[in-house]
Design a protein around this motif. Structure first.
Motif, PDB file in Angstrom:
ATOM      1  N   VAL A 142      40.266  -4.131   1.804  1.00  0.00           N
ATOM      2  CA  VAL A 142      41.565  -3.874   1.193  1.00  0.00           C
ATOM      3  C   VAL A 142      42.665  -3.818   2.253  1.00  0.00           C
ATOM      4  O   VAL A 142      43.785  -4.271   2.025  1.00  0.00           O
ATOM      5  N   ARG A 143      42.347  -3.296   3.425  1.00  0.00           N
ATOM      6  CA  ARG A 143      43.344  -3.078   4.477  1.00  0.00           C
ATOM      7  C   ARG A 143      43.973  -4.392   4.949  1.00  0.00           C
ATOM      8  O   ARG A 143      45.179  -4.457   5.158  1.00  0.00           O
ATOM      9  N   THR A 144      43.150  -5.403   5.140  1.00  0.00           N
ATOM     10  CA  THR A 144      43.686  -6.688   5.587  1.00  0.00           C
ATOM     11  C   THR A 144      44.145  -7.544   4.415  1.00  0.00           C
ATOM     12  O   THR A 144      45.029  -8.389   4.573  1.00  0.00           O
ATOM     13  N   ALA A 145      43.562  -7.331   3.253  1.00  0.00           N
ATOM     14  CA  ALA A 145      43.952  -8.121   2.084  1.00  0.00           C
ATOM     15  C   ALA A 145      45.413  -7.878   1.721  1.00  0.00           C
ATOM     16  O   ALA A 145      46.138  -8.804   1.342  1.00  0.00           O
ATOM     17  N   ILE A 146      45.855  -6.640   1.841  1.00  0.00           N
ATOM     18  CA  ILE A 146      47.234  -6.312   1.478  1.00  0.00           C
ATOM     19  C   ILE A 146      48.219  -7.066   2.368  1.00  0.00           C
ATOM     20  O   ILE A 146      49.152  -7.718   1.894  1.00  0.00           O
ATOM     21  N   GLY A 147      48.010  -7.001   3.688  1.00  0.00           N
ATOM     22  CA  GLY A 147      48.906  -7.707   4.605  1.00  0.00           C
ATOM     23  C   GLY A 147      48.873  -9.203   4.406  1.00  0.00           C
ATOM     24  O   GLY A 147      49.902  -9.880   4.495  1.00  0.00           O
ATOM     25  N   SER A 148      47.697  -9.739   4.115  1.00  0.00           N
ATOM     26  CA  SER A 148      47.557 -11.173   3.895  1.00  0.00           C
ATOM     27  C   SER A 148      48.349 -11.618   2.670  1.00  0.00           C
ATOM     28  O   SER A 148      49.034 -12.639   2.683  1.00  0.00           O
ATOM     29  N   ARG A 149      48.268 -10.858   1.582  1.00  0.00           N
ATOM     30  CA  ARG A 149      48.996 -11.212   0.370  1.00  0.00           C
ATOM     31  C   ARG A 149      50.507 -11.113   0.578  1.00  0.00           C
ATOM     32  O   ARG A 149      51.268 -11.942   0.071  1.00  0.00           O
ATOM     33  N   LEU A 150      50.912 -10.086   1.316  1.00  0.00           N
ATOM     34  CA  LEU A 150      52.343  -9.954   1.610  1.00  0.00           C
ATOM     35  C   LEU A 150      52.860 -11.184   2.339  1.00  0.00           C
ATOM     36  O   LEU A 150      53.983 -11.633   2.129  1.00  0.00           O
TER      37      LEU A 150
END
Length: 297
Positions: free
Chosen positions: A66-74
């Protein structure tokens, strides 16, 4: 190269990220489908109408931390700009969003990757519980998902997951080969988030983090049972083939600048094979290709 032919269940346009899957969303079946792949909000009862759960059916998905997924989607959706986040790169944008989530969650833009999105996408219960209200509900749903999904790939161990998939489905290296599309060139993945960020993840993204951590543990257990050294050898052989495929298919990579980061897109070499062109297609483009093959339009 000879291809195996399968009938696929595909969307009329595309399965919506916020719309729960329903059979009318799919193209009429010209024969009994054998595969369904796409981004969708999983609906167990509707999927079971076409792919009943049985020893011959495999339900699978892929999860990312979840931690990297959020930044990736942003970054990918350029949503950080729309949300007016002050951070200049995906890592810091994720920090700002998560720590201040009660403020940002009112924004409709968050519908594409809102709080506990994995829970909404995967579970039969689409009413998302918070950790404070009922951790028992989350754990019970995870137990159900554990029985329902036969195989879950962890993004951080993607090639290892493909090796398992290859053996489960009796595929070849060329069947599972890929070209990197929209990949982050300068990665923010190895940076360490603050304690405040971690506390906010546990508070606002509890269900998603619990789902991810559960299936990550399950995947690591499968690696150990398979044999870590054996798997490393096969991953090494596979990555050698990936380099060969990249050399055969890609002329060069074009970088798209987004939020202090770069997304790399492969430019296919002249006179490249049909195989190379298929590998370079995004999900929507590939789905359109399947529509032409199956329906002639």
């Amino acid at each position: 190269m000879k291809y195996k032919k399968y009938a696929l269940l595909i969307p009329r346009k595309k399965f919506q990220h916020t719309r729960i899957f329903s059979l009318p969303d799919a193209f009429p079946q010209y024969k009994e489908p054998e595969i369904c792949f796409n981004h969708m909000v999983f609906n167990e009862s509707e999927v079971a109408k076409v792919f009943p759960k049985s020893p011959d059916t495999m339900y699978m998905t892929i999860l990312r931390d979840v931690r990297t997924a959020i930044g990736s989607r942003l970054t990918f959706f350029s949503t950080a700009i729309d949300l007016k986040l002050s951070a200049s790169d995906p890592f810091l944008a994720a920090e700002e969003l998560v720590i201040n989530f009660p403020y940002y969650q009112r924004n409709p833009l968050l519908s594409i990757y809102g709080s506990n999105w994995y829970y909404f996408q995967m579970s039969s219960n689409k009413s998302i519980p918070s950790l404070e209200t009922n951790v028992t509900v989350i754990k019970k749903e995870i137990e159900h998902l554990d029985k329902l999904f036969d195989f879950v790939v962890i993004t951080e161990m993607f090639d290892e997951g493909l090796i398992f998939l290859k053996e489960k489905l009796n595929l070849t290296f060329d069947d599972i080969a890929y070209l990197k599309l929209n990949a982050q060139k300068n990665s923010f993945k190895k940076q360490v988030h603050t304690a405040k960020f971690e506390a906010s993840i546990k508070k606002y993204f509890a269900a998603d983090d619990m789902i991810y951590q559960h299936f990550k543990r399950r995947f690591i257990l499968e690696v150990k049972e398979y044999g870590e050294k054996k798997l490393k050898r096969k991953v090494k052989d596979f990555q050698k083939r990936l380099l060969e495929v990249t050399k055969e298919c890609v002329s060069h990579y074009r970088n798209i600048h987004r939020m202090g980061s770069f997304l790399s897109l492969p430019i296919i070499a002249k006179n490249a094979s049909t195989y190379c062109h298929y590998l370079s297609k995004r999900t929507g483009e590939f789905t359109d290709e399947i529509k032409k093959i199956q329906y002639g339009s």
